[in-house]
Design an enzyme around this catalytic site. Structure first.
Site, PDB file in Angstrom:
ATOM      1  N   GLU A 214       0.867  -1.160   0.000  1.00  0.00           N
ATOM      2  CA  GLU A 214       0.000   0.000   0.000  1.00  0.00           C
ATOM      3  C   GLU A 214       0.907   1.214   0.000  1.00  0.00           C
ATOM      4  OE1 GLU A 214      -2.481   0.489   3.378  1.00  0.00           O
ATOM      5  OE2 GLU A 214      -4.063   1.408   2.181  1.00  0.00           O
TER       6      GLU A 214
ATOM      7  N   SER B  18      -2.350   0.314  -4.504  1.00  0.00           N
ATOM      8  CA  SER B  18      -2.429  -0.822  -3.579  1.00  0.00           C
ATOM      9  C   SER B  18      -2.109  -2.050  -4.403  1.00  0.00           C
ATOM     10  CB  SER B  18      -3.840  -0.981  -3.016  1.00  0.00           C
ATOM     11  OG  SER B  18      -4.153   0.072  -2.166  1.00  0.00           O
ATOM     12  N   VAL B  19      -1.393  -2.998  -3.795  1.00  0.00           N
ATOM     13  CA  VAL B  19      -1.033  -4.204  -4.526  1.00  0.00           C
ATOM     14  C   VAL B  19      -1.606  -5.417  -3.786  1.00  0.00           C
ATOM     15  CG1 VAL B  19       0.864  -5.598  -5.438  1.00  0.00           C
ATOM     16  CG2 VAL B  19       1.058  -3.106  -5.420  1.00  0.00           C
TER      17      VAL B  19
ATOM     18  N   ASP C 176      13.322   5.575  -9.118  1.00  0.00           N
ATOM     19  CA  ASP C 176      12.910   5.307  -7.739  1.00  0.00           C
ATOM     20  C   ASP C 176      13.501   3.997  -7.229  1.00  0.00           C
ATOM     21  OD1 ASP C 176      11.656   6.008  -5.387  1.00  0.00           O
ATOM     22  OD2 ASP C 176       9.684   5.250  -5.972  1.00  0.00           O
TER      23      ASP C 176
HETATM   24  P1  ADP Z   1       3.902   1.669  -5.506  1.00  0.00           P
HETATM   25  O1  ADP Z   1       3.956   2.469  -6.765  1.00  0.00           O
HETATM   26  O2  ADP Z   1       2.633   1.874  -4.747  1.00  0.00           O
HETATM   27  O3  ADP Z   1       5.119   1.792  -4.658  1.00  0.00           O
HETATM   28  P2  ADP Z   1       4.922  -0.982  -6.264  1.00  0.00           P
HETATM   29  O4  ADP Z   1       4.856  -1.424  -7.675  1.00  0.00           O
HETATM   30  O5  ADP Z   1       6.245  -0.544  -5.731  1.00  0.00           O
HETATM   31  O6  ADP Z   1       3.794   0.136  -6.018  1.00  0.00           O
HETATM   32  O7  ADP Z   1       4.391  -2.155  -5.326  1.00  0.00           O
HETATM   33  C1  ADP Z   1       4.230  -1.946  -3.936  1.00  0.00           C
HETATM   34  C2  ADP Z   1       4.611  -3.197  -3.166  1.00  0.00           C
HETATM   35  O8  ADP Z   1       3.800  -4.307  -3.570  1.00  0.00           O
HETATM   36  C3  ADP Z   1       6.041  -3.662  -3.383  1.00  0.00           C
HETATM   37  O9  ADP Z   1       6.951  -3.006  -2.544  1.00  0.00           O
HETATM   38  C4  ADP Z   1       5.939  -5.146  -3.061  1.00  0.00           C
HETATM   39  O10 ADP Z   1       5.957  -5.356  -1.664  1.00  0.00           O
HETATM   40  C5  ADP Z   1       4.553  -5.511  -3.570  1.00  0.00           C
HETATM   41  N1  ADP Z   1       4.668  -6.013  -4.957  1.00  0.00           N
HETATM   42  C6  ADP Z   1       4.624  -5.291  -6.101  1.00  0.00           C
HETATM   43  N2  ADP Z   1       4.770  -6.070  -7.188  1.00  0.00           N
HETATM   44  C7  ADP Z   1       4.907  -7.339  -6.729  1.00  0.00           C
HETATM   45  C8  ADP Z   1       5.111  -8.617  -7.360  1.00  0.00           C
HETATM   46  N3  ADP Z   1       5.167  -8.760  -8.691  1.00  0.00           N
HETATM   47  N4  ADP Z   1       5.241  -9.715  -6.564  1.00  0.00           N
HETATM   48  C9  ADP Z   1       5.151  -9.603  -5.232  1.00  0.00           C
HETATM   49  N5  ADP Z   1       4.961  -8.442  -4.578  1.00  0.00           N
HETATM   50  C10 ADP Z   1       4.841  -7.309  -5.301  1.00  0.00           C
HETATM   51 MG    MG Z   2       7.073   1.191  -4.902  1.00  0.00          MG
END
Ligand code: ADP
Ligand code: MG
Length: 403
Positions: free
Chosen positions: A31, A36-37, A172
């Site tokens: 998050e 949100s992921v 980033d």
């Molecule tokens: P934001 O732009 O909100 O920072 P991110 O793409 O960095 O979004 O994803 C946020 C978090 O979600 C990551 O730090 C990680 O913990 C989790 N995450 C993102 N992509 C994956 C993936 N392909 N597999 C597992 N976890 C993921």
């Molecule tokens: Mg990120």
């Protein structure tokens, strides 16, 4: 799954048409400011679309036994997990398009998490990526040996080198955007939300001139030159005179990134930033590993961040760095030294060791020194002198790990 997360998942499922027909949402795993992921199972994943699986099955047709059958069926039933990134609707459509486009461009890049697909429902966009099992950086960075750190950095620089080769700046680079699995000794780069194509928004900066010409051409910033000359001569610094009706537009540059990981040229609003800003951020990650401090820098804003760099690099080098980009460093912060400290001193201090004890023990180990030498190339203040991702892979610290 906590109540709040379960509620969030239910709301998401209800708001995004048909999502539950394709994905079973399991948990929320991230998050942030922009998204949100969620971890989810892909319910429509065709297990036989995978060539590797097909070949394996063909081979086994001639050699059928109950055990191979069993193995095949258990592999076929292995669910495929995905990460669903729900990009907040507050992000501009252009920004979302940019992230998806760049991910698409990078689909075959080593150690970059590829985009499987993306969907839109009304103003909501989701990106679907393969789920990558990884461990939280905070759980391992303190315990990593230099050799483990080396493997991590090799994986990270492999990703970075393929991103840069595609002409893309990530902007980033930080531990939460590089998902690393210590057991697999592999990581994938994620989050291209701030990434851009190199050259976007590029304007001339005084740092652009070739190194040998610099001394001469830097005079574009007349005030910077006057101030620096006064300081060098030990004379009082002339007051800046601000014209009352200054026609020049104020200096604007992309500052996107995360505090503590921004390269000096980003802090100085250089208008000609390039992919080397990512190499700086990698240097900061390495600094975290070998100093065992996370976050190493934690300033509130860019000015503070610049002062933090002054503490380490010293005022003299930071003055030169500022003037490289046509800026002037003036500070009345006490305790900043002219020459700063060596990495060796800082690292020994961070890890509670002395330079050399009476027993001849202490000091940095040989492999730590190798790591420091590598890190210094990444944390070179002048981007023109900083190592590129490609070159980094050939430096002694990483060179042995290819293939
Ligand atoms: P934001 O732009 O909100 O920072 P991110 O793409 O960095 O979004 O994803 C946020 C978090 O979600 C990551 O730090 C990680 O913990 C989790 N995450 C993102 N992509 C994956 C993936 N392909 N597999 C597992 N976890 C993921
Ligand atoms: Mg990120």
């Amino acid at each position: 799954v906590e109540d709040a997360v379960a509620e969030d998942i239910a709301r998401f499922e209800a708001s995004f048409r048909n999502i539950t027909q394709r994905y079973r949402l399991i948990n929320r795993i991230g998050e942030g400011t922009f998204s949100s992921v969620y971890k989810a199972e892909d319910l429509l994943y065709d297990h036989y679309q995978n060539e590797w699986d097909l070949d394996a099955d063909k081979e086994n047709i001639d050699n059928i036994s109950s055990s191979t059958l069993k193995q095949n069926s258990s592999r076929a039933q292995k669910p495929r997990y995905v990460a669903i990134k729900k990009i907040y609707v507050t992000s501009s459509p252009l920004r979302i398009l940019n992230e998806l486009e760049l991910l698409h461009d990078l689909r075959n890049s080593l150690n970059v998490c590829p985009l499987i697909t993306a969907f839109r429902h009304h103003d909501q966009v989701i990106a679907v990526l393969p789920y990558f099992q990884h461990q939280d950086f905070r759980e391992y960075y303190r315990d990593f040996t230099v050799d483990e750190t080396r493997v991590y950095m090799h994986s990270l620089f492999t990703a970075l080198s393929s991103v840069h080769e595609a002409g893309i700046i990530h902007r980033d680079i930080k531990p939460t955007n590089f998902l690393y699995s210590p057991s697999k000794q592999r990581g994938v780069l994620v989050d291209f939300g701030l990434a851009e194509r190199e050259g976007t928004d590029y304007h001339h900066c005084t740092c652009c001139v070739e190194i040998p010409d610099r001394q001469r051409k830097i005079q574009t910033s007349v005030y910077a030159t006057t101030v620096n000359a006064a300081i060098q001569a030990g004379q009082p610094v002339p007051k800046p005179t601000y014209p009352n009706n200054d026609q020049r537009s104020s200096r604007r540059a992309n500052r996107a990134g995360t505090r503590g990981f921004r390269a000096p040229e980003v802090l100085l609003k250089c208008t000609a930033q390039n992919s080397l800003i990512d190499v700086w951020s990698c240097g900061i990650i390495l600094l975290t590993f070998i100093s065992k401090r996370f976050p190493f820098f934690h300033s509130a804003d860019d000015i503070d961040a610049f002062i933090e760099l002054c503490c380490i690099f010293g005022k003299k080098r930071m003055r030169d760095t500022a003037s490289l980009h046509g800026q002037v460093l003036q500070t009345n912060v006490p305790n900043l030294t002219e020459n700063g400290y060596s990495w060796e001193k800082i690292l020994l201090w961070c890890t509670g060791r002395n330079k050399k004890g009476a027993d001849g023990q202490g000091g940095l180990t040989e492999e730590e020194q190798e790591a420091v030498a590598f890190m210094s190339c990444c944390l070179e203040l002048d981007p023109a002198r900083r190592v590129t991702a490609d070159e980094a892979l050939d430096l002694p610290f990483l060179a042995g790990l290819g293939g």
